[in-house]
Design a protein around this motif. Structure first.
Motif, PDB file in Angstrom:
ATOM      1  N   HIS A 199       0.839  -1.203   0.000  1.00  6.49           N
ATOM      2  CA  HIS A 199       0.000   0.000   0.000  1.00  6.49           C
ATOM      3  C   HIS A 199       0.874   1.254   0.000  1.00  6.49           C
ATOM      4  N   SER A 200       1.962   1.240   0.761  1.00  5.44           N
ATOM      5  CA  SER A 200       2.843   2.415   0.801  1.00  5.44           C
ATOM      6  C   SER A 200       3.497   2.657  -0.556  1.00  5.44           C
ATOM      7  N   LEU A 201       3.793   1.592  -1.296  1.00  5.32           N
ATOM      8  CA  LEU A 201       4.329   1.759  -2.650  1.00  5.32           C
ATOM      9  C   LEU A 201       3.312   2.445  -3.557  1.00  5.32           C
ATOM     10  N   ARG A 202       2.041   2.023  -3.478  1.00  5.35           N
ATOM     11  CA  ARG A 202       1.001   2.650  -4.296  1.00  5.35           C
ATOM     12  C   ARG A 202       0.796   4.109  -3.905  1.00  5.35           C
ATOM     13  N   VAL A 203       0.795   4.381  -2.605  1.00  2.00           N
ATOM     14  CA  VAL A 203       0.610   5.758  -2.135  1.00  2.00           C
ATOM     15  C   VAL A 203       1.770   6.632  -2.586  1.00  2.00           C
ATOM     16  N   THR A 204       2.992   6.107  -2.500  1.00  2.00           N
ATOM     17  CA  THR A 204       4.165   6.879  -2.919  1.00  2.00           C
ATOM     18  C   THR A 204       4.111   7.180  -4.405  1.00  2.00           C
ATOM     19  N   LEU A 205       3.715   6.199  -5.216  1.00  2.00           N
ATOM     20  CA  LEU A 205       3.602   6.415  -6.659  1.00  2.00           C
ATOM     21  C   LEU A 205       2.528   7.450  -6.963  1.00  2.00           C
ATOM     22  N   LEU A 206       1.378   7.358  -6.283  1.00  2.00           N
ATOM     23  CA  LEU A 206       0.306   8.335  -6.475  1.00  2.00           C
ATOM     24  C   LEU A 206       0.767   9.731  -6.076  1.00  2.00           C
ATOM     25  N   PHE A 207       1.454   9.818  -4.951  1.00  2.00           N
ATOM     26  CA  PHE A 207       1.959  11.115  -4.488  1.00  2.00           C
ATOM     27  C   PHE A 207       2.976  11.686  -5.475  1.00  2.00           C
ATOM     28  N   SER A 246       9.763  12.048   0.053  1.00  2.00           N
ATOM     29  CA  SER A 246       9.023  13.020   0.862  1.00  2.00           C
ATOM     30  C   SER A 246       8.572  12.404   2.188  1.00  2.00           C
ATOM     31  N   PHE A 247       8.835  13.121   3.269  1.00  2.00           N
ATOM     32  CA  PHE A 247       8.535  12.598   4.601  1.00  2.00           C
ATOM     33  C   PHE A 247       7.852  13.634   5.489  1.00  2.00           C
ATOM     34  N   VAL A 248       8.391  14.840   5.530  1.00  2.00           N
ATOM     35  CA  VAL A 248       7.935  15.846   6.501  1.00  2.00           C
ATOM     36  C   VAL A 248       6.459  16.205   6.340  1.00  2.00           C
ATOM     37  N   PRO A 249       5.942  16.492   5.132  1.00  2.00           N
ATOM     38  CA  PRO A 249       4.523  16.871   5.029  1.00  2.00           C
ATOM     39  C   PRO A 249       3.577  15.807   5.579  1.00  2.00           C
ATOM     40  N   ALA A 250       3.807  14.532   5.206  1.00  2.00           N
ATOM     41  CA  ALA A 250       2.931  13.468   5.702  1.00  2.00           C
ATOM     42  C   ALA A 250       3.079  13.290   7.204  1.00  2.00           C
ATOM     43  N   LEU A 279       1.487  16.908   8.806  1.00  2.00           N
ATOM     44  CA  LEU A 279       0.111  17.273   8.496  1.00  2.00           C
ATOM     45  C   LEU A 279      -0.875  16.164   8.816  1.00  2.00           C
ATOM     46  N   THR A 280      -0.479  14.914   8.633  1.00  2.00           N
ATOM     47  CA  THR A 280      -1.436  13.806   8.805  1.00  2.00           C
ATOM     48  C   THR A 280      -1.047  12.878   9.942  1.00  2.00           C
ATOM     49  N   ARG A 281      -0.189  13.368  10.832  1.00  2.00           N
ATOM     50  CA  ARG A 281       0.191  12.622  12.039  1.00  2.00           C
ATOM     51  C   ARG A 281       0.750  11.233  11.699  1.00  2.00           C
ATOM     52  N   GLY A 282       1.665  11.214  10.746  1.00  2.00           N
ATOM     53  CA  GLY A 282       2.390   9.981  10.469  1.00  2.00           C
ATOM     54  C   GLY A 282       1.720   9.034   9.511  1.00  2.00           C
ATOM     55  N   GLY A 283       1.116   9.552   8.450  1.00  2.00           N
ATOM     56  CA  GLY A 283       0.543   8.680   7.430  1.00  2.00           C
ATOM     57  C   GLY A 283      -0.949   8.518   7.487  1.00  2.00           C
ATOM     58  N   ALA A 322      -3.897   6.294   4.771  1.00  2.00           N
ATOM     59  CA  ALA A 322      -4.217   6.997   3.525  1.00  2.00           C
ATOM     60  C   ALA A 322      -3.017   7.719   2.949  1.00  2.00           C
ATOM     61  N   THR A 323      -2.125   8.234   3.800  1.00  2.00           N
ATOM     62  CA  THR A 323      -0.941   8.955   3.326  1.00  2.00           C
ATOM     63  C   THR A 323       0.347   8.270   3.780  1.00  2.00           C
ATOM     64  N   LEU A 324       0.297   6.949   3.939  1.00  2.00           N
ATOM     65  CA  LEU A 324       1.470   6.198   4.378  1.00  2.00           C
ATOM     66  C   LEU A 324       2.414   6.006   3.191  1.00  2.00           C
ATOM     67  N   THR A 325       3.314   6.952   2.991  1.00  2.00           N
ATOM     68  CA  THR A 325       4.307   6.835   1.936  1.00  2.00           C
ATOM     69  C   THR A 325       5.405   5.863   2.363  1.00  2.00           C
ATOM     70  N   LEU A 326       6.258   5.488   1.427  1.00  2.00           N
ATOM     71  CA  LEU A 326       7.323   4.536   1.737  1.00  2.00           C
ATOM     72  C   LEU A 326       8.306   5.083   2.782  1.00  2.00           C
ATOM     73  N   PRO A 327       8.731   6.353   2.712  1.00  2.00           N
ATOM     74  CA  PRO A 327       9.566   6.872   3.809  1.00  2.00           C
ATOM     75  C   PRO A 327       8.867   6.832   5.165  1.00  2.00           C
ATOM     76  N   MET A 328       7.545   7.071   5.194  1.00  2.00           N
ATOM     77  CA  MET A 328       6.804   6.970   6.451  1.00  2.00           C
ATOM     78  C   MET A 328       6.768   5.529   6.937  1.00  2.00           C
ATOM     79  N   TYR A 329       6.672   4.578   6.013  1.00  2.00           N
ATOM     80  CA  TYR A 329       6.701   3.159   6.373  1.00  2.00           C
ATOM     81  C   TYR A 329       8.041   2.795   6.997  1.00  2.00           C
TER      82      TYR A 329
END
Length: 276
Positions: free
Chosen positions: A53-61, A212-216, A219-223, A228-235
């Motif tokens: 899921h984090s891979l898909r979110v990162t690609l979408l982002f 990208s790590f800081v905005p997620a 702004l979204t308290r860690g993904g 919903a906003t769990l990017t790969l760096p957040m993972y």
């Protein structure tokens, strides 16, 4: 004279990179000594739904930020590359967000997206109900994308302006003598000659988006909300410092590095082939 830079690069870049590669094959939690586990971390990653899921979110982002930002940056760079006081003032205004620290920009947009923030107030002016931007799984990622576009637009615009100002003017004079209209000149003259600057901007934009790590995080308290906003760096961060599973986090970071390497090589090859 290059020794200080070489030491810095070795200590803060090469050593952490090699350490991450080693830890990715171990079971390590900051306390006990690393225990060799081979490919177990990588096997677990590709069976973990949160990782895929984090891979898909990162690609979408990445797609949601790279394409609009570069299109807008190029659309602004072409008219603002002309010399003049008005162009200088407008370039400065667009570039200001790029020099705002990312943490400060994140807190600024957190206020904008608040229930009584500027975004909902502006919607209220035209009779539209406000929205819970950062607490809605369907809107949180879009809110992040808008914030990142605002933050990076000025930098990419300035890089493209630098590229535009190096183009030979005699080509434009020849196009004008041939009766070429501005839109045709842009697509048949400007765009082909801008391949190298565009390749550079696309690559650095891709690397920045994928890392990208800081905005997620802010702004979204860690993904969140949820994942919903769990990017790969957040993972990676969640596993390393939330679950103290350094081995799994290192394996995920190695996969991120491989993705970025392949993506960068592919982009440079595509632009080089187009130039030939």
């Amino acid at each position: 004279m290059s020794l200080p830079a070489a030491i810095y690069f070795a200590v803060f870049w090469i050593y952490p990179f090699l350490s991450a590669g080693y830890y990715s094959f171990t079971d390590y939690d900051f306390v006990k000594s690393p225990e060799w586990t081979g490919l177990d971390n990588y096997r677990f990653l590709f069976s973990d739904p949160d990782f895929t899921h984090s891979l898909r979110v990162t690609l979408l982002f990445a797609l949601g930020t790279i394409i609009p930002t570069i299109v807008l940056a190029l659309a602004l760079a072409v008219p603002l590359a002309r010399p003049g006081r008005t162009s200088t003032v407008l370039r400065t205004m667009v570039f200001i967000p790029a020099i705002v620290p990312l943490v400060a920009a994140s807190f600024l947009w957190q206020g904008i997206y608040a229930p009584n923030g500027l975004a909902n107030k502006m919607l209220g002016w035209i009779g539209i109900d406000g929205h819970s931007w950062l607490n809605d799984p369907d809107w949180a990622m879009r809110a992040l994308i808008v914030m990142v576009i605002w933050k990076n637009l000025g930098l990419y615009m300035l890089l493209l302006i630098a590229g535009l100002q190096t183009l030979p003017q005699n080509v434009y004079e020849a196009a004008a003598l041939d009766g070429s209209r501005p839109l045709r000149t842009f697509f048949q003259v400007t765009l082909p000659m801008m391949r190298k600057p565009l390749a550079f901007v696309v690559v650095i934009a891709s690397v920045a988006a994928m890392q990208s790590f800081v905005p997620a995080f802010l702004l979204t308290r860690g993904g969140g909300p949820g994942v919903a906003t769990l990017t790969l760096p957040m993972y990676v961060y969640r596993n390393a410092f939330g679950y103290t599973d350094v081995g799994l986090a290192s394996a995920a970071s190695v996969i991120l590095f491989v993705i970025l390497l392949l993506l960068s090589v592919a982009q440079f090859r595509v632009f080089a082939r187009g130039e030939r």
